[in-house]
Design an enzyme around this catalytic site. Structure first.
Site, PDB file in Angstrom:
ATOM      1  N   ASN A   1     -25.816  -7.430 -11.108  1.00 39.18           N
ATOM      2  CA  ASN A   1     -26.455  -7.547 -12.420  1.00 39.18           C
ATOM      3  C   ASN A   1     -26.970  -8.953 -12.684  1.00 39.18           C
ATOM      4  O   ASN A   1     -26.572  -9.920 -12.050  1.00 39.18           O
ATOM      5  CB  ASN A   1     -25.481  -7.159 -13.532  1.00 39.18           C
ATOM      6  CG  ASN A   1     -24.466  -8.261 -13.828  1.00 39.18           C
ATOM      7  OD1 ASN A   1     -23.408  -8.310 -13.190  1.00 39.18           O
ATOM      8  ND2 ASN A   1     -24.763  -9.138 -14.770  1.00 39.18           N
ATOM      9  N   CYS A   2     -27.878  -9.043 -13.621  1.00 37.35           N
ATOM     10  CA  CYS A   2     -28.276 -10.307 -14.246  1.00 37.35           C
ATOM     11  C   CYS A   2     -28.567  -9.955 -15.701  1.00 37.35           C
ATOM     12  O   CYS A   2     -27.977  -8.998 -16.217  1.00 37.35           O
ATOM     13  CB  CYS A   2     -29.462 -10.963 -13.526  1.00 37.35           C
ATOM     14  SG  CYS A   2     -30.941  -9.953 -13.376  1.00 37.35           S
ATOM     15  N   ALA A   3     -29.406 -10.675 -16.378  1.00 37.10           N
ATOM     16  CA  ALA A   3     -29.650 -10.384 -17.791  1.00 37.10           C
ATOM     17  C   ALA A   3     -30.437  -9.087 -17.981  1.00 37.10           C
ATOM     18  O   ALA A   3     -30.064  -8.226 -18.783  1.00 37.10           O
ATOM     19  CB  ALA A   3     -30.386 -11.545 -18.450  1.00 37.10           C
ATOM     20  N   MET A   4     -31.532  -8.946 -17.229  1.00 40.00           N
ATOM     21  CA  MET A   4     -32.379  -7.758 -17.346  1.00 40.00           C
ATOM     22  C   MET A   4     -32.296  -6.839 -16.125  1.00 40.00           C
ATOM     23  O   MET A   4     -32.799  -5.723 -16.155  1.00 40.00           O
ATOM     24  CB  MET A   4     -33.838  -8.180 -17.544  1.00 40.00           C
ATOM     25  CG  MET A   4     -34.100  -8.898 -18.849  1.00 40.00           C
ATOM     26  SD  MET A   4     -33.846  -7.842 -20.311  1.00 40.00           S
ATOM     27  CE  MET A   4     -35.163  -6.646 -20.093  1.00 40.00           C
ATOM     28  N   GLY A   5     -31.694  -7.334 -15.053  1.00 35.37           N
ATOM     29  CA  GLY A   5     -31.621  -6.532 -13.835  1.00 35.37           C
ATOM     30  C   GLY A   5     -32.966  -6.361 -13.167  1.00 35.37           C
ATOM     31  O   GLY A   5     -33.234  -5.335 -12.535  1.00 35.37           O
ATOM     32  N   ARG A   6     -33.807  -7.383 -13.267  1.00 37.03           N
ATOM     33  CA  ARG A   6     -35.159  -7.264 -12.712  1.00 37.03           C
ATOM     34  C   ARG A   6     -35.516  -8.398 -11.746  1.00 37.03           C
ATOM     35  O   ARG A   6     -36.298  -8.204 -10.832  1.00 37.03           O
ATOM     36  CB  ARG A   6     -36.195  -7.226 -13.835  1.00 37.03           C
ATOM     37  CG  ARG A   6     -36.020  -6.102 -14.816  1.00 37.03           C
ATOM     38  CD  ARG A   6     -37.218  -6.001 -15.750  1.00 37.03           C
ATOM     39  NE  ARG A   6     -38.401  -5.548 -15.000  1.00 37.03           N
ATOM     40  CZ  ARG A   6     -39.631  -5.597 -15.497  1.00 37.03           C
ATOM     41  NH1 ARG A   6     -39.842  -6.113 -16.706  1.00 37.03           N
ATOM     42  NH2 ARG A   6     -40.659  -5.154 -14.794  1.00 37.03           N
ATOM     43  N   SER A   7     -34.970  -9.585 -11.942  1.00 42.18           N
ATOM     44  CA  SER A   7     -35.405 -10.737 -11.148  1.00 42.18           C
ATOM     45  C   SER A   7     -34.295 -11.294 -10.266  1.00 42.18           C
ATOM     46  O   SER A   7     -34.328 -11.160  -9.041  1.00 42.18           O
ATOM     47  CB  SER A   7     -35.955 -11.824 -12.075  1.00 42.18           C
ATOM     48  OG  SER A   7     -36.483 -12.907 -11.344  1.00 42.18           O
ATOM     49  N   ARG A   8     -33.288 -11.920 -10.862  1.00 39.76           N
ATOM     50  CA  ARG A   8     -32.231 -12.547 -10.068  1.00 39.76           C
ATOM     51  C   ARG A   8     -31.441 -11.533  -9.253  1.00 39.76           C
ATOM     52  O   ARG A   8     -31.281 -11.681  -8.027  1.00 39.76           O
ATOM     53  CB  ARG A   8     -31.294 -13.341 -10.985  1.00 39.76           C
ATOM     54  CG  ARG A   8     -31.881 -14.630 -11.510  1.00 39.76           C
ATOM     55  CD  ARG A   8     -31.055 -15.239 -12.629  1.00 39.76           C
ATOM     56  NE  ARG A   8     -31.228 -14.510 -13.883  1.00 39.76           N
ATOM     57  CZ  ARG A   8     -30.764 -14.918 -15.060  1.00 39.76           C
ATOM     58  NH1 ARG A   8     -30.066 -16.042 -15.131  1.00 39.76           N
ATOM     59  NH2 ARG A   8     -30.979 -14.208 -16.148  1.00 39.76           N
TER      60      ARG A   8
END
Length: 209
Positions: free
Chosen positions: A137-144
């Site tokens: 996971n990250c904040a939006m689950g799109r980049s990191r």
């Protein structure tokens, strides 16, 4: 400067790199960005992108009840830290979960590549454990988080950067920032060169025999 003096062009970050031995072409950064222009699944909080490997957002990571109910055994937080997705081993202390935190910022200038191999190793070890279920996971689950999963698929599943992006895009709407894409591109070139060198060494050994 004399008129007949050739002008040396600066290296172009958008240019493709071709391995003359295998014919594989590592796309330029702009070509990689174009992969995300095509249709992808509608954005949701969490998606399974590879068997037992999920990419999710902050909401998913904070929902301990649902994580436990759905049998998650490992969590890789690509936005670890007080000012990001502030979870950690203590947050999941009442669960049987193995946690790995990566303090990364979703900035093109951030060197995420330093975590490619450690994170990939954690993912590989987790998925090698019977009955495991891993959330990245990250904040939006799109980049990191997506970038670390892409690196894992490249390192451990022998996918090219294009193959890994295509695989994940089938299941989740992701969009790594441009800096991360360039770092994944560099990883792709590195892995391709390693494969070429290994192949060349193997061929030489066969000829010597």
């Amino acid at each position: 400067m004399p008129a007949d003096t050739p002008i040396r062009k600066k290296p172009n970050a958008y240019a493709s790199v071709v391995d003359p031995d295998t014919g594989y072409c590592t796309p330029g950064a702009f070509e990689l960005e174009r992969l995300f222009w095509h249709g992808a699944p509608k954005y949701t909080h969490v998606n399974e992108v590879w068997p037992n490997l999920y990419i999710g957002d902050e909401k998913t990571a904070l929902d301990r009840y649902s994580l436990e109910k759905n049998g998650f055994t490992h969590i890789l937080n690509a936005a670890h830290g007080r000012w990001n997705v502030d979870t950690g081993p203590e947050y999941y202390s009442d669960m049987t979960v193995e946690y790995y935190g990566v303090e990364a910022e979703d900035l093109p200038s951030f060197n995420l590549s330093q975590f490619f191999y450690p994170a990939a190793q954690f993912i590989h070890k987790a998925l090698s454990t019977p009955n495991s279920k891993l959330l990245v996971n990250c904040a939006m689950g799109r980049s990191r988080s997506a970038s670390l999963v892409l690196a894992y698929l490249m390192i451990y599943k022998n996918m090219t950067v294009v193959e890994s992006i295509t695989q994940v895009l089938k299941h989740r709407c992701i969009l790594p920032n441009r800096g991360f894409l360039k770092q994944l591109r560099e990883l792709d070139i590195k892995l391709a060169l390693e494969k070429r060198d290994t192949h060349g060494t193997a061929n030489k050994a066969q000829k010597d025999d």
